[in-house]
Enzyme design. Structure first.
Site: not given
Ligand code: AMP
Length: 129
Positions: A35-36, A97, A104, A110, A112
């Protein structure tokens, strides 16, 4: 109601190689990457390569091969990061989520995978909408 997949979401772009990622595991039908903005010492995302918005979408429409591959990828990541008790670790948490009530942000399924610290109990107390 049918599921509408937006192929401009950020994980679709990662899958097309349009933006980089820190890959942890790649299988025929799944990709795992860091995760970023990690919210725990280990915070890895596991996604199916197919165009599924949420877990319920995936469960309803993915093939048996995709479901087995994705399920095993999540299990493999939990061992690769060392947090599965089968790998000698102290445990981990998985979470997915779906939709606005769950906040989400990215509309591509995805999971986590969190670990590397004591994660506390379940979720924080929900807020009213
Ligand atoms: P959600 O709120 O469950 O949709 O989580 C989305 C997740 O994607 C968050 O934890 C972000 O930090 C992660 N995210 C968004 N963009 C990227 C990216 N380019 N590379 C890796 N993780 C990302």
């Amino acid at each position: 109601m049918s599921y509408a997949y937006d192929d401009q979401n950020i994980f679709a772009k990662i899958l097309r190689g349009e933006i980089p990622n820190k890959t942890v595991l790649e299988t025929e039908h799944s990709l795992a990457f860091h995760d970023i903005a990690p919210q725990a010492p280990t915070h890895i995302l596991v996604i199916p390569k197919g165009p599924y918005v949420t877990y319920d979408h995936f469960a309803a429409e993915a093939s048996a091969e995709e479901i087995v591959d994705f399920t095993r990828a999540v299990g493999e990541v939990s061992k690769m990061c060392g947090h599965a008790q089968a790998a000698g670790g102290d445990g981990y948490r998985i979470l997915s989520n779906a939709g606005p009530d769950a906040h989400q942000e990215v509309p591509h399924l995805h999971i986590h995978v969190f670990g590397g610290a004591f994660l506390g109990r379940m979720i924080k107390v929900p807020e009213p909408r």
